[in-house]
Motif scaffolding. Structure first.
Motif, PDB file in Angstrom:
ATOM      1  N   LYS A   1      12.476  64.561  50.479  1.00  0.00           N
ATOM      2  CA  LYS A   1      12.223  64.700  51.924  1.00  0.00           C
ATOM      3  C   LYS A   1      13.056  65.787  52.485  1.00  0.00           C
ATOM      4  O   LYS A   1      12.728  66.630  53.385  1.00  0.00           O
ATOM      5  CB  LYS A   1      12.383  63.447  52.714  1.00  0.00           C
ATOM      6  N   ILE A   2      14.612  65.675  52.100  1.00  0.00           N
ATOM      7  CA  ILE A   2      15.518  66.786  52.477  1.00  0.00           C
ATOM      8  C   ILE A   2      15.426  68.087  51.304  1.00  0.00           C
ATOM      9  O   ILE A   2      16.034  67.485  50.176  1.00  0.00           O
ATOM     10  CB  ILE A   2      16.684  66.175  52.797  1.00  0.00           C
ATOM     11  N   LYS A   3      15.134  69.060  51.649  1.00  0.00           N
ATOM     12  CA  LYS A   3      15.163  69.925  50.869  1.00  0.00           C
ATOM     13  C   LYS A   3      16.238  71.269  50.535  1.00  0.00           C
ATOM     14  O   LYS A   3      16.341  72.030  49.571  1.00  0.00           O
ATOM     15  CB  LYS A   3      13.760  70.791  50.525  1.00  0.00           C
ATOM     16  N   LYS A   4      16.940  71.364  51.825  1.00  0.00           N
ATOM     17  CA  LYS A   4      17.814  72.286  51.871  1.00  0.00           C
ATOM     18  C   LYS A   4      19.290  71.609  52.238  1.00  0.00           C
ATOM     19  O   LYS A   4      19.559  70.794  52.799  1.00  0.00           O
ATOM     20  CB  LYS A   4      17.560  73.392  52.980  1.00  0.00           C
ATOM     21  N   TRP A   5      20.408  72.281  51.719  1.00  0.00           N
ATOM     22  CA  TRP A   5      21.766  71.766  51.992  1.00  0.00           C
ATOM     23  C   TRP A   5      22.268  71.843  53.474  1.00  0.00           C
ATOM     24  O   TRP A   5      23.289  71.227  53.957  1.00  0.00           O
ATOM     25  CB  TRP A   5      22.719  72.174  50.997  1.00  0.00           C
ATOM     26  N   ASP A   6      21.450  72.692  54.248  1.00  0.00           N
ATOM     27  CA  ASP A   6      21.826  72.756  55.788  1.00  0.00           C
ATOM     28  C   ASP A   6      20.957  72.079  56.628  1.00  0.00           C
ATOM     29  O   ASP A   6      20.752  72.491  57.749  1.00  0.00           O
ATOM     30  CB  ASP A   6      21.795  74.158  56.010  1.00  0.00           C
ATOM     31  N   ASP A   7      20.212  71.033  55.966  1.00  0.00           N
ATOM     32  CA  ASP A   7      19.268  70.328  56.819  1.00  0.00           C
ATOM     33  C   ASP A   7      20.129  69.556  57.808  1.00  0.00           C
ATOM     34  O   ASP A   7      21.238  69.268  57.607  1.00  0.00           O
ATOM     35  CB  ASP A   7      18.650  69.334  55.918  1.00  0.00           C
ATOM     36  N   GLU A   8      19.664  69.388  58.922  1.00  0.00           N
ATOM     37  CA  GLU A   8      20.102  68.864  60.216  1.00  0.00           C
ATOM     38  C   GLU A   8      20.736  67.499  59.711  1.00  0.00           C
ATOM     39  O   GLU A   8      21.843  67.050  60.299  1.00  0.00           O
ATOM     40  CB  GLU A   8      19.439  68.649  61.471  1.00  0.00           C
ATOM     41  N   ALA A   9      20.141  66.760  59.016  1.00  0.00           N
ATOM     42  CA  ALA A   9      20.703  65.160  58.697  1.00  0.00           C
ATOM     43  C   ALA A   9      22.030  65.527  57.971  1.00  0.00           C
ATOM     44  O   ALA A   9      23.024  64.653  58.168  1.00  0.00           O
ATOM     45  CB  ALA A   9      19.812  64.678  57.964  1.00  0.00           C
ATOM     46  N   ILE A  10      22.128  66.363  57.163  1.00  0.00           N
ATOM     47  CA  ILE A  10      23.405  66.408  56.518  1.00  0.00           C
ATOM     48  C   ILE A  10      24.482  67.051  57.190  1.00  0.00           C
ATOM     49  O   ILE A  10      25.582  66.770  57.417  1.00  0.00           O
ATOM     50  CB  ILE A  10      23.139  67.454  55.019  1.00  0.00           C
ATOM     51  N   LYS A  11      24.183  68.379  58.005  1.00  0.00           N
ATOM     52  CA  LYS A  11      25.198  68.743  58.914  1.00  0.00           C
ATOM     53  C   LYS A  11      25.730  67.664  59.955  1.00  0.00           C
ATOM     54  O   LYS A  11      26.821  67.931  60.110  1.00  0.00           O
ATOM     55  CB  LYS A  11      24.361  69.852  59.738  1.00  0.00           C
ATOM     56  N   LYS A  12      24.997  66.889  60.312  1.00  0.00           N
ATOM     57  CA  LYS A  12      25.396  65.836  61.291  1.00  0.00           C
ATOM     58  C   LYS A  12      26.119  64.920  60.801  1.00  0.00           C
ATOM     59  O   LYS A  12      27.392  64.536  61.370  1.00  0.00           O
ATOM     60  CB  LYS A  12      24.175  64.932  61.801  1.00  0.00           C
ATOM     61  N   LEU A  13      26.286  64.781  59.500  1.00  0.00           N
ATOM     62  CA  LEU A  13      27.193  63.998  58.875  1.00  0.00           C
ATOM     63  C   LEU A  13      28.500  64.647  58.187  1.00  0.00           C
ATOM     64  O   LEU A  13      29.511  64.213  57.791  1.00  0.00           O
ATOM     65  CB  LEU A  13      26.612  63.310  57.322  1.00  0.00           C
ATOM     66  N   ASN A  14      28.465  65.918  58.616  1.00  0.00           N
ATOM     67  CA  ASN A  14      29.620  66.864  57.769  1.00  0.00           C
ATOM     68  C   ASN A  14      29.937  67.981  59.187  1.00  0.00           C
ATOM     69  O   ASN A  14      29.976  69.033  58.847  1.00  0.00           O
ATOM     70  CB  ASN A  14      29.203  67.515  56.630  1.00  0.00           C
ATOM     71  N   PRO A  15      30.302  67.334  60.234  1.00  0.00           N
ATOM     72  CA  PRO A  15      30.948  68.223  61.323  1.00  0.00           C
ATOM     73  C   PRO A  15      31.897  69.271  60.601  1.00  0.00           C
ATOM     74  O   PRO A  15      32.807  68.740  60.106  1.00  0.00           O
ATOM     75  CB  PRO A  15      31.069  67.465  62.439  1.00  0.00           C
ATOM     76  N   GLY A  16      31.876  70.452  61.109  1.00  0.00           N
ATOM     77  CA  GLY A  16      32.910  71.323  60.988  1.00  0.00           C
ATOM     78  C   GLY A  16      32.804  71.947  59.579  1.00  0.00           C
ATOM     79  O   GLY A  16      33.683  72.996  59.155  1.00  0.00           O
ATOM     80  N   VAL A  17      31.937  71.583  58.515  1.00  0.00           N
ATOM     81  CA  VAL A  17      31.670  72.042  57.252  1.00  0.00           C
ATOM     82  C   VAL A  17      30.440  72.960  57.215  1.00  0.00           C
ATOM     83  O   VAL A  17      29.362  72.813  57.797  1.00  0.00           O
ATOM     84  CB  VAL A  17      31.187  70.835  56.093  1.00  0.00           C
ATOM     85  N   THR A  18      30.580  74.175  56.678  1.00  0.00           N
ATOM     86  CA  THR A  18      29.698  75.384  56.512  1.00  0.00           C
ATOM     87  C   THR A  18      28.794  74.961  55.253  1.00  0.00           C
ATOM     88  O   THR A  18      29.171  75.051  54.223  1.00  0.00           O
ATOM     89  CB  THR A  18      30.417  76.628  56.419  1.00  0.00           C
ATOM     90  N   LEU A  19      27.347  74.710  55.623  1.00  0.00           N
ATOM     91  CA  LEU A  19      26.695  74.095  54.487  1.00  0.00           C
ATOM     92  C   LEU A  19      25.573  75.461  54.309  1.00  0.00           C
ATOM     93  O   LEU A  19      24.962  75.888  55.350  1.00  0.00           O
ATOM     94  CB  LEU A  19      25.864  72.950  55.004  1.00  0.00           C
TER      95      LEU A  19
END
Length: 377
Positions: free
Chosen positions: A168-186
């Motif tokens: 369901k999530i196909k890219k590493w910069d998906d919003e769900a992943i970004k939300k869990l990793n603030p400050g990390v450049t994905l």
């Protein structure tokens, strides 16, 4: 169990198979870590007190690749202490190990999940007057290893993990992943999710975790066979780890010792506790300590809590069992089975686990394991 990487590299994946009465260290792809960079043998952990008793001859065993690194350490120490005894553990999968056990071709099997009722019933044909039982011997976290260029640290929660492996999530910069990793450049790199191709107790534990902790995101039943769509398959924990190591954008699951031996970064799990929890032996032990014994009599199958929110408890854990007959073991191998398993369940044997990327079985449970081993007939 969060060990410094140099200790993990030294202690993991000894790759030992015993042939012709001697322990032969064999290269198993990238799992062979038995030598230092200059080709000299690495020092082994202390054997501790090993009672050989009446052990003799050859003992064959097979099964779980999750416990491979631990079992090979035990074999190395045990055979050094007990001359004339040959122990050969074939690392394959839990499913194959149980099949071999119920066909009577091995003295014990390693499995990442307890015997199913139908497997217990089948075991009665081999265990004359008895049946197969589960002895918890090795604990530890199942690591979610990742390889994303430019990303050194990654936090995920169960629902996001489920959606990644459920395609369901196909890219590493998906919003769900970004939300869990603030400050990390994905990066926008495509996610390459790897799972086991073989029937695996590790897969069953991962899917039990996802089913329990993220039921809405994981509609599949927990099982040894991978059921989700998409992703790529690899054989054994070693195979999945090798793919994650090689492929940019990869994520996969395997025991923490494989991550250590390959230098693979691992995901911290957001469980709802105050802070994301790292995959480590200590943190896995905190989760395993809450397990309840689900078996009866000398069967010590455990029920794990995959939804714990206790501080510092890493819930994605597995326990590997040694499957033996409570009664009806083969007379020619029974003394060796009891002697070897008594060593693995000893204080010295369990201490090796924490030193080498695993988690010891909690003392209260391990006391019962020792009693069950001594009662084998």
């Amino acid at each position: 169990m969060k060990l410094q990487r140099k200790n993990m590299l030294r202690a993991s994946a000894l790759g030992a198979l015993v042939v012709s009465g001697a322990l032969v260290l064999t290269a198993c792809g990238s799992d062979d870590n038995t030598k230092t960079a200059d080709g000299t043998a690495k020092p082994s952990a202390a054997a501790g007190e090993i009672k050989c008793d009446d052990a003799k001859g050859k003992l064959l065993a097979s099964g779980s690749s999750a416990q491979k690194n631990a079992v090979e350490l035990w074999i190395k120490n045990y055979m050094a202490a007990c001359s004339g005894v040959e122990v050969n553990y074939k690392s394959s999968s839990s499913g194959e190990g149980i099949v071999a056990f119920n066909q009577g071709t091995v003295g014990f099997a390693g499995s990442d999940s307890a015997l199913k009722p139908e497997q217990v019933e089948e075991s009665k044909k081999i265990c004359t007057g008895g049946q197969g039982i589960n002895l918890p011997m090795v604990g530890g976290p199942v690591a979610l290893g990742f390889n994303v260029a430019g990303v050194d640290k990654l936090n995920l929660d169960a629902a996001t993990v489920a959606n990644i492996f459920n395609d369901k999530i196909k890219k590493w910069d998906d919003e769900a992943i970004k939300k869990l990793n603030p400050g990390v450049t994905l990066p926008s790199t495509a996610i390459q999710a790897f799972h086991r191709s073989d029937d695996s107790g590790t897969t069953e534990n991962v899917t039990k975790y996802l089913k329990a902790a993220a039921p809405d995101a994981w509609p599949h039943e927990a099982a040894k066979k991978w059921a989700a769509p998409g992703g790529q398959a690899a054989s054994g924990s070693a195979g999945v780890a090798a793919q994650v190591k090689q492929v940019d954008g990869a994520i996969g699951y395997f025991e923490l010792s494989f991550a250590g031996s390959q230098g693979i970064r691992t995901v911290d799990l957001n469980t709802g506790a105050a802070a994301p929890v790292k995959a480590s032996g200590e943190n896995a032990s905190k989760a395993i300590a809450a397990a309840k014994i689900a078996g009866t009599g000398s069967d010590l199958a455990l029920k794990l809590d995959y939804t714990t929110k206790s501080e510092g408890a890493y819930p994605l854990v597995l326990v590997t069992y040694e499957v033996v007959c409570d009664k009806g073991n083969k007379a020619e191998t029974l003394p060796t089975v009891k002697s070897f398993l008594n060593y693995t369940a000893s204080d010295a044997g369990q201490k090796l686990l924490l030193e080498n990327g695993y988690a010891p079985i909690p003392a209260e449970i391990n006391t019962k394991v020792r009693e069950a081993i001594n009662s084998l007939g």
